[in-house]
Design a protein around this motif. Structure first.
Motif, short mmCIF file in Angstrom:
data_model
loop_
_atom_site.label_atom_id
_atom_site.label_comp_id
_atom_site.label_asym_id
_atom_site.label_seq_id
_atom_site.Cartn_x
_atom_site.Cartn_y
_atom_site.Cartn_z
N ILE B 77 0.67 -1.23 0.01
CA ILE B 77 0.05 -0.07 0.16
C ILE B 77 0.75 1.11 0.14
O ILE B 77 0.65 2.29 -0.77
CB ILE B 77 -0.97 -0.08 1.20
CG1 ILE B 77 -2.06 -1.06 1.11
CG2 ILE B 77 -1.75 1.38 1.33
CD1 ILE B 77 -2.58 -1.52 2.22
N LYS B 78 2.01 1.21 0.76
CA LYS B 78 2.75 2.30 0.86
C LYS B 78 3.41 2.70 -0.45
O LYS B 78 3.60 3.80 -0.97
CB LYS B 78 3.77 2.00 1.97
CG LYS B 78 3.65 2.54 3.27
CD LYS B 78 4.88 2.26 3.88
CE LYS B 78 5.44 3.00 5.16
NZ LYS B 78 6.43 2.37 5.73
N SER B 79 3.71 1.68 -1.14
CA SER B 79 4.46 1.72 -2.47
C SER B 79 3.47 2.13 -3.46
O SER B 79 3.96 3.25 -4.21
CB SER B 79 4.95 0.41 -2.89
OG SER B 79 4.72 0.18 -4.32
N ALA B 80 2.14 2.11 -3.37
CA ALA B 80 1.27 2.28 -4.15
C ALA B 80 1.04 3.81 -4.01
O ALA B 80 0.70 4.71 -4.84
CB ALA B 80 -0.07 1.44 -4.02
N HIS B 81 0.79 4.24 -2.78
CA HIS B 81 0.66 5.50 -2.22
C HIS B 81 1.79 6.49 -2.87
O HIS B 81 1.75 7.62 -3.41
CB HIS B 81 0.58 5.67 -0.78
CG HIS B 81 0.66 7.05 -0.33
ND1 HIS B 81 -0.55 7.75 -0.67
CD2 HIS B 81 1.58 7.90 0.23
CE1 HIS B 81 -0.26 9.17 -0.08
NE2 HIS B 81 1.13 9.07 0.53
N ASP B 82 3.06 5.69 -2.88
CA ASP B 82 4.09 6.62 -3.28
C ASP B 82 4.00 6.76 -4.96
O ASP B 82 4.26 7.68 -5.46
CB ASP B 82 5.62 5.82 -3.12
CG ASP B 82 6.76 6.52 -3.70
OD1 ASP B 82 6.89 7.40 -2.79
OD2 ASP B 82 7.30 5.83 -4.52
#
Lengths: 195, 925
Positions: B77-82
């Motif tokens: 999720i963090k990567s997608a947010h990034d």
């Protein structure tokens, strides 16, 4: 600055609440025609006809009153446009602008007139020589001199927290004043920027 | 991916024999940036950023995220947010820019009319909106709208045509204007001084990688928005379109702090700012594509292509938000637009080109005068009274603009009036044509002008003169002010006048063969003066700002079709050519120069044959470069270096003897790291050794050595290096394309010196002295000095500055003629400077001591030059020196002597120079 912000929010809410209905209509049909002398002699001199009609009725025949007898000749010369606007939005925006401008005005007056008086008060205990520094440097933090009278122990915790918030606000304000002072020096005194 | 990194490291290790053992251990030096004390990797105020370093940091961060992605859902999720944060950020910026633009537009239209009256029933409406439904409009005239109260009506003066009402309105107009302008100036002064001016030169500099803290902050945003409304409403000759770019960039900066990816990385933040700038132009002109092109052409320095699509998205979002607010009630984003499509003919192209040439002329004239005035303001006492200046200009503007109906109205309204064609509702004199109204399509064609048009043209001429001149003094006031609208207004007036002229010409000679195709069978000729006004607006704007593609596209979007693109292009192109012939730079570049911002223009070419060795620091006579060794300096020594020098970074070498380069460390990082280590780490004392290597030697037994301080993590191990023989062309190109902050110069692999961006800027500026002015008024003096020099009447006060300009003008000439190495040239010009200044300051009566000094400096000028050539000429120079020392007392005999020497012809250039100097001295005496 915190209290100013709350005041601002209050204004905003007040504005939104008071706007119940727009007094002024938000749509119209505007027909622009040459003067009626073109087709007959019943001179009215009017060239612009405005009526509040539905968009599909925005035609010369429905808008122009009184319609000249030779409407078939007159109407092709008219240009009718349906226009809409949002007076509620304008009202809100203008009220916000008035709020902001007056808040800024009050705060500016405060900064220019009252603040120097308030800042000078603790300075009175010290020597007169500080006067010169006050103009060029941000004034010394009053946090050190403020807690001079220790309150009752039961109230101390509560007051302490309040004071710490107050201190933080005033520190923040000090910092901001310092940066503005620096900007002022860059622009108005040194002329190193934005000429 | 990690291979690259190790490649760099191992290359470093190869370069670095002393530490080639265990360099692999620290490959993750950037990964652990979070562990470093806060502040590392940031920049100080007024510093240049290092694009490469910041981009490398971002890549590291990105790699880290990808590496962690497999570790679980949360990381995914963090990567997608990034990944999507850039899009979210520009969307938010677009919405915010649109909202602020709508806010400002509505506020300005409301406030502008406050100068003349008020809508009593609904104070929030301006005059047009107040009379929106008034069905009793015979004409669109305010006098017949019962809800709108002009001030005279408010004071009970019923006769709206009388002198009394006119005087009351005149006085109130001036008072309200003065109040608004004074308030705007006070707001700027008290709350946010950075809010003044147009902001585009500064945004340009910021986007090129310069840090100005607080320039894009909350207070600047608020004060700029409010100040813009007040300034425009005060009737000053300024617009709100240019500052929209600044406002949008403020939004971009504020929102970028929501996303650490952008907020903490200055290079990445500039991607958002580019997009925001596009959104600013997009809302200013309702032209999303034009905004993107403007950002690309004029503002952005470092424009990766992925930013383009993002900028477009941002611009579109902003335009959409503004469009749905419908601030002008006309379903358009701007007050002026063209909604007709009359044809134009090939013959008219000549007129368009004429308009373009006039636009270029005006643009250059405006730019020169404005810069002169700004320089005068900067250097004289005028700069000390910014608020008084604003009030005086406002007073003059209001006083002169009220009597003329075309200057009394808002500039945007004036443009709208001028670019429109005359329809049936137009009651103004401008549309007073003798039309035969029997025709159905009566307003489609041209007609013979009535008396009203002639009067209107005279008024327009006056308005043109007034606006053209007052804008010179207005742009640069300490209030938020833009340049687009006043320039366009001036151009529109000019264009309309030319248009009316062409129209009357065609109507008068409608039967001639030349115009035959322009008039149809019904004796209808189609010349649209409104189109000429639009073309004129584009031409003047192009002449002032020197925009090309983006301007044409903005105009194309304003006119809403391809029909008029050829006239626009012809005019803008001519304007640019004429302008460039008279002076290459646009007003924004001129202001950047005036303020001395470190902006390396990527459009200019650098064509000199100097080498990196000529530019680098240290110069030949300077103390050696200040370096830090990698493993033999103590904390105290480094602190001493930090205290005693002011360099912003230090090269790290293996040892002072070998000077093999290890890396580069920034002053700020070093400072923070040492202070932090002293506070937190145990055992760090003044004589702890500082290690930039990955391994520290094992603590030696017996001796109580203090704990070492390891600072490898703040070391940039891949600094860009060049050799000393690299041509400056290449170096400048590297600085431009890579966005370097500094580069290290090596010779045979050893560190020799450093070139910073400021050195490069100084070097470039050195070759164009006539246009360069870092802090003084050189242009003015450089143009003035030859006449003064010939006039032979030098007052003492002028002499000093004159000598300075001489110093500026002579030295590059020398360098180009003699191809001297830079250091020598510098020395030469310095001595020249020293020679000339005492000379001038004591015009007639030179005391002996001064003579001595003079001759000494001259000797010093000549001797190094001669040592480069041959020993024969040395004697000559000595004799020359002798003759010179006598010359000032026996000045009559000198000119013949020098002239004879000159005529002998075989002298080396240096001697010629000194001789010419003597002649100069003679003339001065």
């Amino acid at each position: 600055m915190g209290n100013l912000k709350y005041l601002f929010y209050f204004c905003l809410v007040a504005v939104v609440l008071t706007v119940v209905t727009a007094q002024y209509e938000d749509y119209r049909c505007k027909c622009v025609c040459p003067s009626q002398t073109v087709v007959n002699a019943s001179e009215t001199g009017r060239k612009v006809y405005i009526r509040k009609v539905n968009p599909n009725q925005c035609k010369c025949e429905d808008v122009v009153r009184p319609l000249p007898e030779k409407a078939t000749e007159f109407c092709p010369r008219c240009e009718c446009k349906y226009q809409s606007r949002n007076t509620t939005l304008i009202k809100i925006m203008v009220t916000i602008i008035i709020c902001i401008v007056s808040l800024l005005f009050v705060y500016m007056v405060f900064l220019l007139c009252l603040d120097p008086l308030l800042v000078k008060k603790p300075g009175r205990y010290t020597e007169q020589t500080n006067e010169e520094d006050e103009q060029s440097l941000p004034p010394p933090a009053p946090g050190t001199s403020a807690p001079s009278t220790p309150p009752a122990p039961s109230l101390r915790a509560h007051l302490g927290r309040q004071r710490s918030i107050l201190n933080r606000v005033s520190d923040e304000q000090k910092k901001w004043k310092g940066t503005v002072q620096e900007q002022r020096r860059n622009i108005y005194d040194r002329h190193s920027m934005l000429n | 991916m990690m291979d690259d990194e190790e490649g760099i490291i191992s290359f470093q290790a190869f370069n670095n024999p002393a530490s080639n053992k265990k360099t692999y251990g620290s490959t993750n030096l950037m990964d652990t940036l979070e562990d470093l004390p806060p502040g590392i990797g940031q920049y100080d105020d007024f510093h240049t950023i290092d694009w490469l370093r910041d981009i490398a940091r971002d890549r590291m961060r990105h790699r880290n995220i990808i590496k962690k992605k497999s570790e679980g859902i949360w990381e995914k999720i963090k990567s997608a947010h990034d990944a999507w944060s850039g899009w979210v950020c520009v969307l938010l910026v677009g919405i915010a820019a649109g909202l602020s633009a709508g806010f400002i537009d509505i506020g300005t239209t409301w406030m502008s009319d406050l100068k003349e009256g008020i809508c009593l029933d609904a104070f929030w409406l301006n005059r047009e909106q107040c009379c929106w439904l008034a069905n009793d409009t015979t004409f669109d005239e305010a006098a017949n709208c019962s809800q709108w109260y002009t001030y005279s009506k408010l004071f009970g003066i019923t006769n709206s045509q009388g002198a009394g009402s006119y005087i009351v309105e005149y006085i109130l107009y001036i008072i309200v204007a003065l109040f608004m302008a004074g308030f705007a100036a006070m707001l700027v002064r008290v709350f946010a001084p950075y809010a003044c001016g147009s902001g585009i030169p500064e945004i340009k500099t910021i986007l090129s990688g310069f840090i100005i803290r607080g320039y894009l902050g909350k207070w600047t945003l608020m004060i700029k928005s409010v100040g813009m409304m007040l300034g425009v409403s005060a009737g000053l000759s300024l617009g709100k379109e240019g500052p929209f770019v600044h406002v949008a960039c403020c939004c971009g900066n504020i929102f970028s702090y929501l996303f650490p990816k952008y907020g903490k990385n200055e290079a990445k933040k500039r991607e958002i700012l580019s997009a925001a700038a596009a959104a600013g132009v997009s809302v200013a002109f309702g032209a999303p594509v034009g905004g993107v092109l403007f950002s690309l052409e004029e503002l952005s320095y470092y424009f990766p292509l992925k930013t383009m699509w993002r900028s477009f998205f941002c611009a579109l979002a902003a335009a959409f938000v503004l469009r749905s607010m419908n601030p002008f009630g006309n379903d358009h984003l701007v007050m002026f637009y063209i909604d007709y499509n009359e044809p134009w003919y090939l013959q008219e192209l000549a007129a368009f080109i004429l308009i373009g040439a006039l636009g270029g002329l005006y643009g250059t004239f405006f730019k020169k005068l404005n810069i002169m005035w700004c320089r005068y303001r900067k250097t004289s006492n005028l700069g000390k009274y910014p608020i008084v200046e604003v009030l005086v200009i406002t007073f003059i503007t209001a006083l002169l603009s009220f009597p003329n109906q075309y200057t009394r109205m808002n500039s945007s309204e004036l443009i709208r009036l001028l670019v429109n064609r005359c329809g049936p509702e137009d009651y103004r004199e401008l549309c007073d044509y003798n039309r035969s109204i029997t025709n159905v399509n009566v307003y489609g064609g041209s007609a013979v002008a009535g008396d009203g048009v002639i009067r209107a043209v005279w008024q327009l001429v006056l308005a043109f003169l007034f606006k053209g001149i007052i804008t010179v003094f207005t742009f640069g006031l300490k209030v938020p002010c833009g340049l687009f609208i006043p320039s366009m207004a001036v151009g529109a007036i000019m264009g309309r006048i030319v248009g009316i002229g062409v129209e009357q010409l065609v109507v008068a000679y409608r039967d001639s063969w030349f115009f035959s195709n322009m008039c149809t069978a019904q004796e209808m000729c189609t010349v649209t003066p409104g189109l000429y006004a639009m073309v004129g607006a584009a031409a003047v704007l192009g002449g002032v700002t020197r925009m090309t593609v983006s301007l044409v596209v903005v105009m194309f979007e304003l006119t809403g079709g391809l029909l008029y693109i050829v006239p626009m292009m012809a005019a803008v192109m001519t304007s640019k050519w004429v302008g460039d012939a008279l002076g290459r730079e646009g007003i924004y570049d001129a202001h950047i120069r005036l303020n001395g911002y470190p902006y390396l223009d990527s459009k200019e070419e650098f064509t000199h044959t100097t080498m990196a060795a000529d530019v680098m620091r240290p110069r030949r006579n300077d103390p050696p470069l200040c370096v830090i060794t990698q493993d033999s300096m103590t904390v105290e020594e480094i602190e001493c270096i930090l205290r005693e020098t002011e360099h912003n970074g230090f090269p790290v070498v293996v040892s002072r003897e070998s000077q093999y380069l290890v890396g580069f460390v920034l002053r700020r990082d070093l400072n923070i790291a040492i202070t932090n280590a002293r506070k937190i780490q145990d055992g760090i004392v003044s004589n702890s050794l500082v290690y930039f290597t990955s391994h520290t030697p094992p603590p030696s037994q017996g001796v109580m050595a203090p704990a070492p301080l390891k600072l490898r993590r703040i070391l940039d191990m891949a600094p860009i290096t060049i050799t000393d023989q690299t041509p400056m062309e290449t170096v400048v190109e590297m600085f431009r394309k890579l966005g370097l902050r500094q580069t290290l110069v090596t010779h045979n692999g050893r560190l020799l010196g450093i070139i910073t961006k400021k050195d490069v800027l100084r070097h470039i500026a050195h070759f164009i002295p006539f246009f360069y002015n870092c802090n003084e008024d050189h242009i003015f003096l450089a143009t003035l000095s030859p006449p003064l020099y010939l006039l032979n009447s030098l007052p003492n006060s002028l002499s000093f500055s004159l000598s300075q300009t001489l110093f500026r003008t002579v030295s590059p000439k020398l360098s180009s003629e003699l191809s001297l190495p830079n250091s020598l040239q510098n020395c030469l010009s310095q001595t020249l400077f020293r020679t000339v200044s005492p000379k001038l300051s004591s015009e007639l009566s030179l005391p002996n001591s001064l003579q001595n000094c003079l001759s000494q400096t001259l000797f010093r000028t000549v001797s190094p030059k001669l040592s480069l050539r041959s020993s024969q000429t040395l004697s000559l120079s000595l004799s020359l020196w002798n003759s010179l020392s006598n010359s000032l007392s026996l000045s009559q005999t000198l000119p013949p002597l020098s002239l004879s020497l000159w005529n002998s012809g075989t002298l080396p250039l240096s001697l010629e120079l000194s001789l010419s100097l003597l002649i100069y001295a003679k003339i001065c005496l």
